[in-house]
Scaffold this active site. Sequence first.
Site, PDB file in Angstrom:
ATOM      1  N   SER A  76      -9.568  29.621 -20.358  1.00  0.00           N
ATOM      2  CA  SER A  76      -8.761  29.449 -19.152  1.00  0.00           C
ATOM      3  C   SER A  76      -7.497  30.300 -19.238  1.00  0.00           C
ATOM      4  O   SER A  76      -7.140  30.800 -20.301  1.00  0.00           O
ATOM      5  CB  SER A  76      -8.376  27.977 -18.962  1.00  0.00           C
ATOM      6  OG  SER A  76      -7.214  27.660 -19.710  1.00  0.00           O
ATOM      7  N   GLY A  77      -6.814  30.421 -18.106  1.00  0.00           N
ATOM      8  CA  GLY A  77      -5.566  31.182 -18.059  1.00  0.00           C
ATOM      9  C   GLY A  77      -4.330  30.315 -18.086  1.00  0.00           C
ATOM     10  O   GLY A  77      -3.238  30.791 -17.749  1.00  0.00           O
ATOM     11  N   ASP A  95     -15.039  24.853 -39.303  1.00  0.00           N
ATOM     12  CA  ASP A  95     -13.594  24.909 -39.525  1.00  0.00           C
ATOM     13  C   ASP A  95     -13.026  23.595 -40.039  1.00  0.00           C
ATOM     14  O   ASP A  95     -11.952  23.575 -40.636  1.00  0.00           O
ATOM     15  CB  ASP A  95     -12.869  25.330 -38.240  1.00  0.00           C
ATOM     16  CG  ASP A  95     -13.186  24.434 -37.058  1.00  0.00           C
ATOM     17  OD1 ASP A  95     -14.235  23.772 -37.067  1.00  0.00           O
ATOM     18  OD2 ASP A  95     -12.379  24.399 -36.110  1.00  0.00           O
ATOM     19  N   ASN A 111     -10.158  16.930 -34.092  1.00  0.00           N
ATOM     20  CA  ASN A 111     -10.497  17.389 -32.744  1.00  0.00           C
ATOM     21  C   ASN A 111      -9.848  18.748 -32.537  1.00  0.00           C
ATOM     22  O   ASN A 111      -8.630  18.875 -32.663  1.00  0.00           O
ATOM     23  CB  ASN A 111      -9.969  16.378 -31.710  1.00  0.00           C
ATOM     24  CG  ASN A 111     -10.013  16.910 -30.296  1.00  0.00           C
ATOM     25  OD1 ASN A 111     -10.870  17.712 -29.946  1.00  0.00           O
ATOM     26  ND2 ASN A 111      -9.083  16.455 -29.472  1.00  0.00           N
ATOM     27  N   CYS A 171     -13.808  17.291 -29.576  1.00  0.00           N
ATOM     28  CA  CYS A 171     -14.248  15.980 -30.026  1.00  0.00           C
ATOM     29  C   CYS A 171     -13.268  14.902 -29.617  1.00  0.00           C
ATOM     30  O   CYS A 171     -12.248  15.147 -28.979  1.00  0.00           O
ATOM     31  CB  CYS A 171     -14.387  15.986 -31.552  1.00  0.00           C
ATOM     32  SG  CYS A 171     -15.374  17.355 -32.196  1.00  0.00           S
ATOM     33  N   ILE A 219     -14.217  27.638  -7.788  1.00  0.00           N
ATOM     34  CA  ILE A 219     -14.552  26.788  -6.658  1.00  0.00           C
ATOM     35  C   ILE A 219     -13.838  27.318  -5.421  1.00  0.00           C
ATOM     36  O   ILE A 219     -12.781  27.945  -5.513  1.00  0.00           O
ATOM     37  CB  ILE A 219     -14.192  25.309  -6.902  1.00  0.00           C
ATOM     38  CG1 ILE A 219     -12.723  25.156  -7.286  1.00  0.00           C
ATOM     39  CG2 ILE A 219     -15.089  24.718  -7.970  1.00  0.00           C
ATOM     40  CD1 ILE A 219     -12.303  23.706  -7.429  1.00  0.00           C
ATOM     41  N   GLU A 244     -10.136  23.351 -32.566  1.00  0.00           N
ATOM     42  CA  GLU A 244     -10.685  24.575 -33.151  1.00  0.00           C
ATOM     43  C   GLU A 244      -9.571  25.295 -33.902  1.00  0.00           C
ATOM     44  O   GLU A 244      -8.482  25.491 -33.351  1.00  0.00           O
ATOM     45  CB  GLU A 244     -11.238  25.522 -32.071  1.00  0.00           C
ATOM     46  CG  GLU A 244     -12.341  24.956 -31.207  1.00  0.00           C
ATOM     47  CD  GLU A 244     -13.664  24.783 -31.932  1.00  0.00           C
ATOM     48  OE1 GLU A 244     -13.794  25.336 -33.054  1.00  0.00           O
ATOM     49  OE2 GLU A 244     -14.550  24.113 -31.384  1.00  0.00           O
ATOM     50  N   LEU A 302     -18.583  17.047 -30.227  1.00  0.00           N
ATOM     51  CA  LEU A 302     -19.166  18.056 -29.343  1.00  0.00           C
ATOM     52  C   LEU A 302     -19.375  19.287 -30.218  1.00  0.00           C
ATOM     53  O   LEU A 302     -18.417  19.940 -30.619  1.00  0.00           O
ATOM     54  CB  LEU A 302     -18.238  18.368 -28.171  1.00  0.00           C
ATOM     55  CG  LEU A 302     -18.696  19.467 -27.205  1.00  0.00           C
ATOM     56  CD1 LEU A 302     -19.998  19.070 -26.515  1.00  0.00           C
ATOM     57  CD2 LEU A 302     -17.617  19.762 -26.168  1.00  0.00           C
TER      58      LEU A 302
END
Length: 629
Positions: free
Chosen positions: A363-364, A100, A75, A2, A291, A77, A51
Amino acid sequence: MCGIVGIFDIQGGRGIDRDLLGRMNQRQFHRGPDEGGVHTEPGLGFGHRRLSIIDLSSGQQPLFNRDKTVVVTYNGEIYNFQALRAELEALGHRFETHCDTEVIVYAWEAWGEACVERFRGMFAFGLWDRTRRTLFLARDRLGVKPLHYAVLPDGCLVFGSELKALLAHPGLPRRIDPQAVEDYFAYGYVPDPKTIYRDVYKLPPGHTLTLRRGGPVGAPVAYWDVPFAVRENLDEAQVRGELIERLREAVDIRRVADVPLGAFLSGGVDSSAVVAMMAGLSEQPVNTCSIAFGDPAYNESRYAAEVAGRYHTHHRVEQVDPEDFSLIDRLAGLYDEPYADSSALPTYRVCELARKEVVVALSGDGGDETWAGYRRYRFHGYEERVRALLPLGLRRPLFGTLGRWYPKADWAPKPLRAKATLEALARDSVEGYFHGVSLLSDVQRGRMFSPGFKRELQGYHAVEVLRGWAAKAPTRHPISLAQYLDLKTYLPGDILTKVDRASMAHALEVRVPLLDHPLVEWVSCLPPALKLRGTEGKFLFKQALEPYLSKNILYRPKMGFSIPLAAWFRGPLQAKLRAAVSGPALAGSGWFDMDYLKAMLDQHQSGIRDHSAGLWALLMYESFLRLDP
């Protein structure tokens, strides 16, 4: 994921301009296109763009406790919210949603400022407690989520996820900070807690800021740090097993979502490890994306395809146009301040691709910082061995002279490019590391800046950023210290900023399991030799992953996520670059030696020197100056 904004009257209860708050909120529409909410009361206004990820039907913000005395705009998690909810219910708190966010207001009621110590996740939030007359701002431990704030001349504090939200307020001072400019051209970004503006700050990762109405504005307070308390005499086989269990659990808790979920898959070690763990936890094929580049020097797509094939993922790959320059003029508007990491371009494109399939992507990011994966750690270790042999009083004149006389040989094979190493050896440990990570060297910045700008700096030098963190570091081991400095500067200032802005431009939430803070704490306490052994970075990490990934993935040379800037600036972007670097925006600032900038251009475009990194930084700074805030 968010966007949040707020206005707080520090001294009293003046009315809040609801229309202005709404405009600030709308500046971040891209961060939360699903819903928007605004709350005002005397002396306080909170805004939120949502979001929707968890509990799609409820959890709208700003969100209140039951008696409406506590309100939060948030904003992020919090991955352990279900366990916290059970604990809070046992204390007598009653919940009305399954999200949450509601955990935050009751955690505040139960534990006050210490509530953040209970949260496991990525977050930035503002909370107002009407009974205690207290505003509480907080940011997660590693800085995954951003939070900017400023105290205005009228006595109000404003805050927001992105600078653009604050810039919507007409009362915000917009004076550029010369120290931030020096930092930018040294690091390629503006390190926390500074922003490009003198009067606007980033709340540092792992910090909170508490304001009580009528009281002074104090300094942010740290609630967490990376421990680096090394445990010796470990059984490596047991550590490898525990690593996989911790990694699997960090990935698993980040799979909770009520929307489509997937992962970035570059073909590198870190993203491949995350996908391998996800595949083992999911009954359905994992959504992955990558990509491809036409130039083999920048293309990892075949390695991504290998991992995708091994784990039967639903893999999507798109090739980037090798002359995709359309984003260059948009970057300044995305980042709101100068930002010179050119990998922002492919990062934007891979986020755009991911959003076609999913709303949440793992992601890593963070693996290089936590597991000593960057080559610069190895070089720093070598240099530290030499520094240990000679005192600084001997090294400085000896290697300083050699470094000045040794030619700058960009064209030569790497073993012959010794100038930077000699210059680094003439410095102390922190100065040497700073020299190694600097975008533009001290000499280059000294020649680039005008006498007037140097007077504005009043003796300030960008190395002070690293010196400040080094003084607080819990370790003196050369490799661990370098990691600590990166965790405090490069990771939040460059890597996480890049991913946050690029992903949120597409309303995509990115989660980073390798930066799960219990995992980071555990890894930091492993002996440095388990992270960097000989020339192999991420040593134990790679060993532990051998049952899950091929040696072709684990042990190939690191490629990075970059673009062919040097060639662009000698080819299709030559005219654009010259117009920007010699144009009125940079010249009009009065802060640059325009003759030196022209020399940089001429040397690069003739092929004598490779100034691509510095020229890109100038191009991005010029784009920032032309922004209409």
